[in-house]
Design an enzyme around this catalytic site. Sequence first.
Site, PDB file in Angstrom:
ATOM      1  N   CYS A   1      -0.079   1.222  -3.334  1.00  0.00           N
ATOM      2  CA  CYS A   1       0.546   1.966  -4.982  1.00  0.00           C
ATOM      3  C   CYS A   1       1.043   1.068  -5.594  1.00  0.00           C
ATOM      4  O   CYS A   1       1.157   0.573  -6.769  1.00  0.00           O
ATOM      5  CB  CYS A   1       0.602   3.269  -4.361  1.00  0.00           C
ATOM      6  SG  CYS A   1       1.616   3.850  -3.386  1.00  0.00           S
TER       7      CYS A   1
ATOM      8  N   ARG B   1       1.029  -0.319   9.310  1.00  0.00           N
ATOM      9  CA  ARG B   1       2.105   0.660   9.319  1.00  0.00           C
ATOM     10  C   ARG B   1       2.945   0.940  11.155  1.00  0.00           C
ATOM     11  O   ARG B   1       2.063   0.821  12.083  1.00  0.00           O
ATOM     12  CB  ARG B   1       2.397   2.059   9.405  1.00  0.00           C
ATOM     13  CG  ARG B   1       1.251   1.670   7.403  1.00  0.00           C
ATOM     14  CD  ARG B   1       0.213   3.919   7.814  1.00  0.00           C
ATOM     15  NE  ARG B   1       0.218   3.776   5.788  1.00  0.00           N
ATOM     16  CZ  ARG B   1       0.122   4.878   5.311  1.00  0.00           C
ATOM     17  NH1 ARG B   1      -0.477   5.991   5.859  1.00  0.00           N
ATOM     18  NH2 ARG B   1      -0.969   4.199   4.379  1.00  0.00           N
TER      19      ARG B   1
ATOM     20  N   GLN C   1      -7.308   0.167   3.917  1.00  0.00           N
ATOM     21  CA  GLN C   1      -7.474   1.169   3.101  1.00  0.00           C
ATOM     22  C   GLN C   1      -8.567   0.921   2.379  1.00  0.00           C
ATOM     23  O   GLN C   1      -8.381   0.152   1.353  1.00  0.00           O
ATOM     24  CB  GLN C   1      -6.210   2.433   2.631  1.00  0.00           C
ATOM     25  CG  GLN C   1      -5.614   2.420   3.476  1.00  0.00           C
ATOM     26  CD  GLN C   1      -4.421   3.139   2.706  1.00  0.00           C
ATOM     27  OE1 GLN C   1      -3.856   2.487   1.635  1.00  0.00           O
ATOM     28  NE2 GLN C   1      -4.193   4.339   3.127  1.00  0.00           N
TER      29      GLN C   1
ATOM     30  N   ASP D   1      -8.648   1.661  -1.142  1.00  0.00           N
ATOM     31  CA  ASP D   1      -7.204   2.412  -1.667  1.00  0.00           C
ATOM     32  C   ASP D   1      -8.464   2.870  -3.193  1.00  0.00           C
ATOM     33  O   ASP D   1      -8.327   1.577  -3.961  1.00  0.00           O
ATOM     34  CB  ASP D   1      -5.996   1.778  -1.637  1.00  0.00           C
ATOM     35  CG  ASP D   1      -5.101   2.371  -1.611  1.00  0.00           C
ATOM     36  OD1 ASP D   1      -5.581   4.143  -1.627  1.00  0.00           O
ATOM     37  OD2 ASP D   1      -3.947   2.470  -1.566  1.00  0.00           O
TER      38      ASP D   1
ATOM     39  N   HIS E   1      -6.155   3.482  -7.463  1.00  0.00           N
ATOM     40  CA  HIS E   1      -5.121   4.620  -7.816  1.00  0.00           C
ATOM     41  C   HIS E   1      -5.504   4.132  -9.317  1.00  0.00           C
ATOM     42  O   HIS E   1      -5.484   3.234  -9.872  1.00  0.00           O
ATOM     43  CB  HIS E   1      -3.686   3.924  -8.258  1.00  0.00           C
ATOM     44  CG  HIS E   1      -3.349   3.909  -6.314  1.00  0.00           C
ATOM     45  ND1 HIS E   1      -3.681   2.348  -5.786  1.00  0.00           N
ATOM     46  CD2 HIS E   1      -2.146   4.445  -5.266  1.00  0.00           C
ATOM     47  CE1 HIS E   1      -3.138   2.631  -4.318  1.00  0.00           C
ATOM     48  NE2 HIS E   1      -2.237   3.623  -4.469  1.00  0.00           N
TER      49      HIS E   1
ATOM     50  N   LYS F   1      -1.753  17.567  -2.794  1.00  0.00           N
ATOM     51  CA  LYS F   1      -3.669  16.418  -2.073  1.00  0.00           C
ATOM     52  C   LYS F   1      -4.286  17.205  -1.766  1.00  0.00           C
ATOM     53  O   LYS F   1      -3.900  18.859  -1.770  1.00  0.00           O
ATOM     54  CB  LYS F   1      -2.809  15.646  -1.567  1.00  0.00           C
ATOM     55  CG  LYS F   1      -1.849  16.121  -0.074  1.00  0.00           C
ATOM     56  CD  LYS F   1      -1.877  14.643   0.598  1.00  0.00           C
ATOM     57  CE  LYS F   1      -1.363  16.131   2.306  1.00  0.00           C
ATOM     58  NZ  LYS F   1      -0.977  14.768   3.251  1.00  0.00           N
TER      59      LYS F   1
ATOM     60  N   HIS G   1      -3.500   8.604  -5.891  1.00  0.00           N
ATOM     61  CA  HIS G   1      -4.291   8.509  -5.383  1.00  0.00           C
ATOM     62  C   HIS G   1      -5.432   8.879  -4.559  1.00  0.00           C
ATOM     63  O   HIS G   1      -5.774   9.659  -4.798  1.00  0.00           O
ATOM     64  CB  HIS G   1      -3.030   8.106  -3.775  1.00  0.00           C
ATOM     65  CG  HIS G   1      -1.810   7.420  -4.437  1.00  0.00           C
ATOM     66  ND1 HIS G   1      -1.379   6.919  -3.518  1.00  0.00           N
ATOM     67  CD2 HIS G   1      -0.431   8.149  -5.344  1.00  0.00           C
ATOM     68  CE1 HIS G   1       0.251   6.874  -4.424  1.00  0.00           C
ATOM     69  NE2 HIS G   1       0.667   8.099  -5.100  1.00  0.00           N
TER      70      HIS G   1
END
Length: 645
Positions: free
Chosen positions: A340, A369, A387, A389, A391, A472, A518
């Site tokens: 992000c 992670r 991911q 991912d 945004h 979320k 996200h």
Amino acid sequence: MPLDLRYPDGKVVSHPDGTTGREVAQSIGPGLARAAVAVEIDGHLRDLDLPISESGDFSVITLDSDHGLDILRHSSAHVLAQAVLDLYPGSTFAIGPPIEDGFYYDFEVSEPFTPDDLDRIEQRMAEIISEDQPFVRVAMSRDEALEAFSDHKFKVEIIENVDPSEVSGGEEVTAYRNNGFVDLCRGPHLPSTGRIPTVKLLRTSGAYWRGDENREQLQRIYGTAWQSNKDLEAYLQRLEEAEKRDHRRLGPELDLYSFPAELGSGLAVWHPKGGQLRKIIEDHSRAVHERYGFDFVFSPHLAKSELWKTSGHLDFYAESMYPGMELDNDQEYRVKPMNCPFHVLIYKSQGRSYRDLPMRLGELGGVYRYEMSGVVHGLLRARGFTQDDSHTFCTEDQLEGELHLHLDFVLKWLKDFGFTDFEADLSTKPEEKYVGEDARWEVSEKYLQQALDAVGVPYRIAEGEGAFYGPKIDMHVRDAIGRRWQCSTIQLDFNLPERFGLEYTAAGNVGERPYMIHCAKAGSLERFIGVLVEHYAGAFPMWLSPVQVSIVPVADRHEEYADAVAGRLRDAGLRAEVDLSSETVGDKIRRALTHKHPAVIVVGDDDVANSTVGLRLYGEDTDTRGVPLIEATNQLVESSKPPSA
RNA sequence: GCCGGAGUAGCUCAGUGGUAGAGCAAUCGCCUCGUAAGUGAUAGGCCAGGGGUUCGACUCCCCUCUCCGGCUCCA
């Protein structure tokens, strides 16, 4: 005053006050009375032999029902505790609830249990069951209970935590007694231990008291109980089936990926076939992202610690991040656990106008992670993963439409991979740790909920389980054998726009703060592929299968033709392999089938002569001979079409 | 991270203090075969790594790494 009981069929029948559930069941039929384990009155479960004193909706609970199985398992847990306290003097017990498909009980014992202990305990349980000890309900005051359980500190803690204001009529707590064994329990229970048809202990583990890692670690024993041996067998078979689908076993077997110990825990390498699969999925991801109006961006794997300070990750997420590395002039860098902040910087790279919004930035971003060593689990919980991912930056006016679009995207994506059964969690504002104004939370939660309602996905509200930065939606799917997996997530974020001071110029020429969404559709590609392997049991639909067609020449003299067939199939866009080993036809077919290739083509003399093939599809026991090559090609091309973007 | 279990050939596993074994896979032959295992031979091991006990350790003890079942945490 007589009792008026309304039976499930709607009939209302009067019984004298104080009639027991068993007597009512008996009055309906002796078979039902024999099968009965408890009764339900106005939604409350009661022991079979307890006198009934109020009218209401009435039903008899048998082991056929979920309630019945819960009661069976709860009683089994009691018997387990009874056996353990019998066999291990000085041990004490904590809690033992029924769970899905079974039960557990937590104990504090001087030595952890071994597999041999389980056998001993199971034997003792069998004795208790064969003695058919009645479960007797005992009501007592809180003080009496504290006295009765004074040797058992966890029970004392439970009793002390019972809120007296919640207990009407003088702080009553209940316990159940069979033989010398007493356990604190709300009930109900089976009438007696002999009513347990079959019970089996499965495994032991450590478990923290109250789930708190700062408190005592107890020894947990898991077991399962069913109304018949047949059901038990079916359950054990289900476990076996799940084991056969385990992506940690199938992945290396199908040569998709592996976890070399040399790399370290939670880190995978992708082999050519797995790479092929991944590429197909990534290509599809890119295509669908573009279709939904996302732009692709790229960002590096590291950034200065300063960035993670600004984003708040070092305050809220540091324990999941790898430690920093000092580079030029003592500058500290960190490997990214999320994408992000990079996308935020892309947004910030120039002044933005409301005309630029919504701005949807997507990336297949590799993140790292630091997961605690005990939680790593194949691809499903890795330390390095990718991911899908994105945004999205938008105005408040656009929020509703954007959330709907993201939810649509997520569902389309999951359906493309054969998932049809969805359940969402809508996680709302945490009680304490959160950022952002209440008004933003409210409007966001409202829009999230509206989006869920609009697309008609069943959801539950997870009160207070939102991230600190926003509410979320987590989307779960059920796989082919009914297991639930979390994949996608759609999250609102009030934190980053604030921390990075994001703005856009609104129509009135004033600066406004954008909303940020996200969204990960697959979640982590690694986890998603792990779930797919288990969902399909390694037998992928044709569009995903790394090898789509195995070509088996009957004898050496057919190899040239086999190569020609492979060439034709490849020209048509299919992934085909020729098996040139000097094995028998049967063996080569067996190999193709154990590798779960969707189609096997066998070619022999007749096929060479007539430009045909023998075709056999995965999952079908029969084959078709003499299919014209053109026809077979068309058929295979047709059935390997990917979902549209 | 915590509790417990485990690590022997590429894979699945035997091997209880005295020089390391099987099946499958692999390699090389023979077989040339029509829908789930043809056949012979060969090769393959620092018994996870390190330390200790012992005349001697795959075997017993300690540490580390990795995996498995859970707890906690999570995509």
